[in-house]
Every structure is written in structure tokens, then in C-alpha cells.
Design a protein around this motif. Structure first.
Motif, PDB file in Angstrom:
ATOM      1  N   ASN A 195     -17.922  16.124   2.937  1.00  0.00           N
ATOM      2  CA  ASN A 195     -16.639  16.816   2.802  1.00  0.00           C
ATOM      3  C   ASN A 195     -15.608  16.328   3.824  1.00  0.00           C
ATOM      4  OD1 ASN A 195     -17.564  18.374   0.618  1.00  0.00           O
ATOM      5  ND2 ASN A 195     -18.492  19.861   1.997  1.00  0.00           N
ATOM      6  N   PRO A 196     -15.901  16.354   5.133  1.00  0.00           N
ATOM      7  CA  PRO A 196     -14.911  15.817   6.080  1.00  0.00           C
ATOM      8  C   PRO A 196     -14.724  14.304   5.950  1.00  0.00           C
ATOM      9  CG  PRO A 196     -16.934  16.390   7.227  1.00  0.00           C
ATOM     10  CD  PRO A 196     -17.053  16.948   5.832  1.00  0.00           C
ATOM     11  N   ILE A 197     -15.777  13.585   5.540  1.00  0.00           N
ATOM     12  CA  ILE A 197     -15.621  12.143   5.346  1.00  0.00           C
ATOM     13  C   ILE A 197     -14.621  11.868   4.229  1.00  0.00           C
ATOM     14  CG2 ILE A 197     -16.803  10.109   4.417  1.00  0.00           C
ATOM     15  CD1 ILE A 197     -19.196  10.828   6.137  1.00  0.00           C
ATOM     16  N   ASN A 198     -14.732  12.601   3.128  1.00  0.00           N
ATOM     17  CA  ASN A 198     -13.771  12.428   2.035  1.00  0.00           C
ATOM     18  C   ASN A 198     -12.354  12.737   2.501  1.00  0.00           C
ATOM     19  OD1 ASN A 198     -15.722  11.666   0.183  1.00  0.00           O
ATOM     20  ND2 ASN A 198     -16.030  13.745  -0.600  1.00  0.00           N
ATOM     21  N   ALA A 199     -12.215  13.775   3.319  1.00  0.00           N
ATOM     22  CA  ALA A 199     -10.893  14.142   3.826  1.00  0.00           C
ATOM     23  C   ALA A 199     -10.325  13.037   4.706  1.00  0.00           C
ATOM     24  CB  ALA A 199     -10.978  15.453   4.603  1.00  0.00           C
ATOM     25  N   MET A 200     -11.159  12.456   5.573  1.00  0.00           N
ATOM     26  CA  MET A 200     -10.682  11.399   6.453  1.00  0.00           C
ATOM     27  C   MET A 200     -10.318  10.137   5.663  1.00  0.00           C
ATOM     28  SD  MET A 200     -10.611  12.758   9.468  1.00  0.00           S
ATOM     29  CE  MET A 200     -10.109  14.213   8.508  1.00  0.00           C
ATOM     30  N   GLN A 201     -11.091   9.832   4.628  1.00  0.00           N
ATOM     31  CA  GLN A 201     -10.769   8.670   3.801  1.00  0.00           C
ATOM     32  C   GLN A 201      -9.447   8.875   3.081  1.00  0.00           C
ATOM     33  OE1 GLN A 201     -14.419   8.428   1.493  1.00  0.00           O
ATOM     34  NE2 GLN A 201     -15.074   6.622   2.622  1.00  0.00           N
ATOM     35  N   HIS A 202      -9.204  10.093   2.615  1.00  0.00           N
ATOM     36  CA  HIS A 202      -7.921  10.388   1.969  1.00  0.00           C
ATOM     37  C   HIS A 202      -6.777  10.200   2.957  1.00  0.00           C
ATOM     38  CE1 HIS A 202      -5.039  12.275  -0.720  1.00  0.00           C
ATOM     39  NE2 HIS A 202      -4.657  13.029   0.289  1.00  0.00           N
ATOM     40  N   GLU A 203      -6.967  10.634   4.173  1.00  0.00           N
ATOM     41  CA  GLU A 203      -5.930  10.471   5.187  1.00  0.00           C
ATOM     42  C   GLU A 203      -5.728   9.003   5.552  1.00  0.00           C
ATOM     43  OE1 GLU A 203      -6.659  13.138   8.429  1.00  0.00           O
ATOM     44  OE2 GLU A 203      -6.457  14.928   7.177  1.00  0.00           O
ATOM     45  N   HIS A 204      -6.794   8.225   5.526  1.00  0.00           N
ATOM     46  CA  HIS A 204      -6.650   6.786   5.730  1.00  0.00           C
ATOM     47  C   HIS A 204      -5.754   6.184   4.645  1.00  0.00           C
ATOM     48  CE1 HIS A 204     -10.725   6.468   8.070  1.00  0.00           C
ATOM     49  NE2 HIS A 204      -9.749   6.945   8.817  1.00  0.00           N
ATOM     50  N   GLU A 205      -5.921   6.651   3.423  1.00  0.00           N
ATOM     51  CA  GLU A 205      -5.108   6.133   2.329  1.00  0.00           C
ATOM     52  C   GLU A 205      -3.642   6.525   2.510  1.00  0.00           C
ATOM     53  OE1 GLU A 205      -7.251   7.704  -0.984  1.00  0.00           O
ATOM     54  OE2 GLU A 205      -8.526   5.920  -1.145  1.00  0.00           O
ATOM     55  N   GLU A 206      -3.393   7.722   3.032  1.00  0.00           N
ATOM     56  CA  GLU A 206      -2.015   8.128   3.315  1.00  0.00           C
ATOM     57  C   GLU A 206      -1.378   7.189   4.336  1.00  0.00           C
ATOM     58  OE1 GLU A 206      -1.920  12.185   4.508  1.00  0.00           O
ATOM     59  OE2 GLU A 206      -2.365  12.964   2.511  1.00  0.00           O
ATOM     60  N   VAL A 207      -2.147   6.814   5.344  1.00  0.00           N
ATOM     61  CA  VAL A 207      -1.656   5.860   6.339  1.00  0.00           C
ATOM     62  C   VAL A 207      -1.309   4.537   5.664  1.00  0.00           C
ATOM     63  CG1 VAL A 207      -2.350   4.421   8.292  1.00  0.00           C
ATOM     64  CG2 VAL A 207      -2.775   6.882   8.347  1.00  0.00           C
ATOM     65  N   GLY A 208      -2.164   4.087   4.752  1.00  0.00           N
ATOM     66  CA  GLY A 208      -1.900   2.847   4.042  1.00  0.00           C
ATOM     67  C   GLY A 208      -0.606   2.904   3.241  1.00  0.00           C
ATOM     68  N   LEU A 209      -0.304   4.057   2.643  1.00  0.00           N
ATOM     69  CA  LEU A 209       0.929   4.219   1.886  1.00  0.00           C
ATOM     70  C   LEU A 209       2.153   4.157   2.798  1.00  0.00           C
ATOM     71  CD1 LEU A 209      -0.248   7.075  -0.483  1.00  0.00           C
ATOM     72  CD2 LEU A 209       0.234   4.718  -1.137  1.00  0.00           C
ATOM     73  N   ILE A 210       2.042   4.749   3.978  1.00  0.00           N
ATOM     74  CA  ILE A 210       3.154   4.697   4.926  1.00  0.00           C
ATOM     75  C   ILE A 210       3.384   3.265   5.393  1.00  0.00           C
ATOM     76  CG2 ILE A 210       3.952   5.449   7.197  1.00  0.00           C
ATOM     77  CD1 ILE A 210       2.463   8.069   6.763  1.00  0.00           C
ATOM     78  N   LEU A 211       2.312   2.545   5.683  1.00  0.00           N
ATOM     79  CA  LEU A 211       2.450   1.154   6.108  1.00  0.00           C
ATOM     80  C   LEU A 211       3.072   0.307   5.001  1.00  0.00           C
ATOM     81  CD1 LEU A 211      -0.939   0.704   7.980  1.00  0.00           C
ATOM     82  CD2 LEU A 211       1.343   0.608   9.009  1.00  0.00           C
ATOM     83  N   GLN A 212       2.719   0.599   3.766  1.00  0.00           N
ATOM     84  CA  GLN A 212       3.311  -0.130   2.646  1.00  0.00           C
ATOM     85  C   GLN A 212       4.817   0.094   2.612  1.00  0.00           C
ATOM     86  OE1 GLN A 212       1.517   0.762  -1.166  1.00  0.00           O
ATOM     87  NE2 GLN A 212       3.211  -0.116  -2.303  1.00  0.00           N
ATOM     88  N   LYS A 213       5.246   1.324   2.839  1.00  0.00           N
ATOM     89  CA  LYS A 213       6.677   1.624   2.867  1.00  0.00           C
ATOM     90  C   LYS A 213       7.360   0.895   4.013  1.00  0.00           C
ATOM     91  CE  LYS A 213      10.190   3.800   1.126  1.00  0.00           C
ATOM     92  NZ  LYS A 213      10.606   3.599  -0.278  1.00  0.00           N
ATOM     93  N   LEU A 214       6.709   0.840   5.163  1.00  0.00           N
ATOM     94  CA  LEU A 214       7.276   0.135   6.306  1.00  0.00           C
ATOM     95  C   LEU A 214       7.395  -1.368   6.022  1.00  0.00           C
ATOM     96  CD1 LEU A 214       5.471   2.047   9.184  1.00  0.00           C
ATOM     97  CD2 LEU A 214       7.940   1.931   8.822  1.00  0.00           C
ATOM     98  N   HIS A 215       6.427  -1.923   5.313  1.00  0.00           N
ATOM     99  CA  HIS A 215       6.513  -3.329   4.918  1.00  0.00           C
ATOM    100  C   HIS A 215       7.749  -3.564   4.051  1.00  0.00           C
ATOM    101  CE1 HIS A 215       3.073  -5.772   6.220  1.00  0.00           C
ATOM    102  NE2 HIS A 215       2.362  -4.654   6.223  1.00  0.00           N
ATOM    103  N   GLU A 216       7.979  -2.649   3.120  1.00  0.00           N
ATOM    104  CA  GLU A 216       9.107  -2.807   2.205  1.00  0.00           C
ATOM    105  C   GLU A 216      10.436  -2.741   2.955  1.00  0.00           C
ATOM    106  OE1 GLU A 216       8.511   0.330  -0.550  1.00  0.00           O
ATOM    107  OE2 GLU A 216       6.733  -0.582  -1.488  1.00  0.00           O
ATOM    108  N   LEU A 217      10.526  -1.846   3.932  1.00  0.00           N
ATOM    109  CA  LEU A 217      11.771  -1.663   4.666  1.00  0.00           C
ATOM    110  C   LEU A 217      12.065  -2.787   5.644  1.00  0.00           C
ATOM    111  CD1 LEU A 217      11.580   2.166   5.467  1.00  0.00           C
ATOM    112  CD2 LEU A 217      13.302   1.043   4.037  1.00  0.00           C
TER     113      LEU A 217
END
Length: 269
Positions: free
Chosen positions: A199-221
């Protein structure tokens, strides 16, 4: 990390990270498979699994724009397709990487408590040292250039979103998940409030993916962290620091998603 901290203009499509370990020790080491069969074998393997066996493969994937941390659960064939890269070129580069003397192999062999210690002392500490600098640099950019360059203000907002997501994430790992994994590795019974360790592992992996989305936005900008010709010193230092920060995060998330978490789940079975 909270999804509410991500600016509203993002429309992420989040997918879970899977992991099914395999051990093909002969791959890339004089296997008797035909060349075409070896190539197919590479392409069928999961990206994160390949990096787990030899960390230097991460450098190959980075060169080709293949996500090996948050996207580590995808087969290499799919990763190449999504990155619009010729799979033959990636396979050729992977074949040129040997497995001897790999730091990744050393980390992969560590007991889980020592691997956690390494992650905390190396990557968690790095985030705590560099994240405030990124915020400071981006805020200076807003004060100096925000009125004249439209990308600066949203850029600073995404930098702050990245930091605000990461800081509580580190604390949840250090105070909740990592102690539970240490207990599993030492066969100790630890009372938890979250049930199964998955359960917490799944939550942490989801949060890792959120970080990846933010980095993708920063790449675009930032045109992939490339400062324009008119950029001042702070601007250039901020982009360079962010590129370094992302590289460390890739290693950080990879160690957790593709080595630490799967081993913890294996112990919990």
C-alpha cells in the motif's frame, strides 16, 4: 506529494509501474542466442530491470530520451516506440555496455537496510541541499526577468511545485515506509497503520510519477534546460542545477522503484 500541488494546466495520464524480475545473466555476455534473438530478448525486457542489472545502461537510455525510472516498468520495445527511437540503435548501444565493475551491481547486492541508508544519505540528502537553491534561483529570475519573459513566472511555479511535492515525500519514506522495510528485512514484527507493505509502496510510486510529470513540464518550459542567449548568470546556473537535480532524481527513483520496492514486496509474500 499531493496532486493538488501540481498547477492546474497539467493534464497527466498516470500509469502504475510494474516489475517482474528476470535474471538473464548471459545477455550481452557471449550468449549463444543468435544476434536477432539477442536483439529481441533486449527489447522484451523491462527498462527498469535492465538498469537494475547495470546502472550504466541508464546513461544509454538518457542519451536516447528513454525514461528508465518512472517508465521503468515498460518493455524496451515500447519505450523505444514512445521515444520515437530506432530500437536497433538502442540495442547496439546496450550491447556495448559490459557488466563488469558496475556500481549498480554493488547496490543491488546490498542488504535492504544498507540500501536504504545509501538512498537516504546520498539522494535524500542531495534533494535537501539542492532544492532550496532551485527555489532561490527561480525566484531571483522572476524578480529580474519575470516582466519581460513570459516563461519565467510559470517556470518558478513549477520549480516550487516540484520542491513542495518532494519534501513531504522524503519524510513519508523516512518515517513510515523505510522503517517498515527495515523491519521486513530483519524479520521483525512492526505495527503499522497501512496494512500490507504494498500500500505505501504504491503510494510512493504514484508520487514518483507526479514528479516525472512536473519535470516533463519543466523540460517544455525551458527547451530541455537550455538557457537562451540573453540569459543572465543566475538563469544559466538555475537551468544547470535543475538538469543535475533531475539526473540525481532519476537515479534516486530508479533505486527505489526497481530495486528496493520489488525486494521489499518479495519479502512480504
Amino acid at each position: 506529494m499531493s496532486a493538488t500541488s501540481i498547477p492546474q494546466d497539467a493534464q497527466p495520464s498516470v500509469h502504475g509501474v510494474g516489475y517482474q524480475p528476470r535474471h538473464d545473466s548471459q545477455l550481452g555476455q557471449g550468449s549463444e542466442l543468435s544476434e536477432s534473438a539477442q536483439d529481441s530478448h533486449w527489447l522484451a525486457r523491462k527498462v527498469g530491470e535492465l538498469v537494475a542489472e547495470d546502472f550504466r545502461r541508464a546513461h544509454v537510455f538518457s542519451q536516447f530520451g528513454i525514461d528508465f525510472c518512472c517508465g521503468g516498468g515498460k518493455p524496451l520495445s515500447i519505450a523505444c516506440e514512445r521515444a520515437e527511437i530506432d530500437p536497433a540503435k538502442v540495442v547496439a548501444a546496450l550491447n556495448a555496455v559490459t557488466l563488469t565493475g558496475s556500481k549498480e551491481d554493488e547496490l543491488n547486492q546490498l542488504p535492504l537496510d544498507l540500501l536504504i541508508e545509501y538512498i537516504e544519505s546520498t539522494h535524500h540528502q542531495y534533494v535537501r541541499e539542492k532544492a532550496p537553491l532551485l527555489v532561490e534561483y527561480s525566484e531571483k529570475m522572476v524578480r529580474a526577468h519575470g516582466e519581460h519573459y513570459a516563461e519565467i513566472v510559470p517556470f518558478a511555479g513549477w520549480v516550487r511545485a516540484l520542491v513542495e511535492d518532494l519534501m513531504p515525500h522524503l519524510m513519508k519514506e523516512e518515517k513510515i515506509l523505510f522503517p517498515a522495510i527495515r523491519g521486513l528485512s530483519q524479520a521483525e514484527h512492526i505495527e503499522t497503520c497501512f496494512g500490507h507493505i504494498g500500500n505505501p509502496i504504491n503510494a510512493m510510486q504514484h508520487e514518483h510519477e507526479e514528479v516525472g510529470l512536473i519535470l516533463q513540464k519543466l523540460h517544455e518550459l525551458t527547451n530541455d534546460f537550455t538557457p537562451p542567449e540573453h540569459a543572465c548568470t543566475t538563469w544559466r546556473v538555475c537551468y544547470a542545477t535543475l538538469a543535475e537535480f533531475e539526473a540525481d532524481l532519476h537515479q534516486h527513483i530508479h533505486l527505489e522503484n526497481n530495486i528496493l520496492f520489488p525486494k521489499a514486496l518479495g519479502l512480504a509474500q
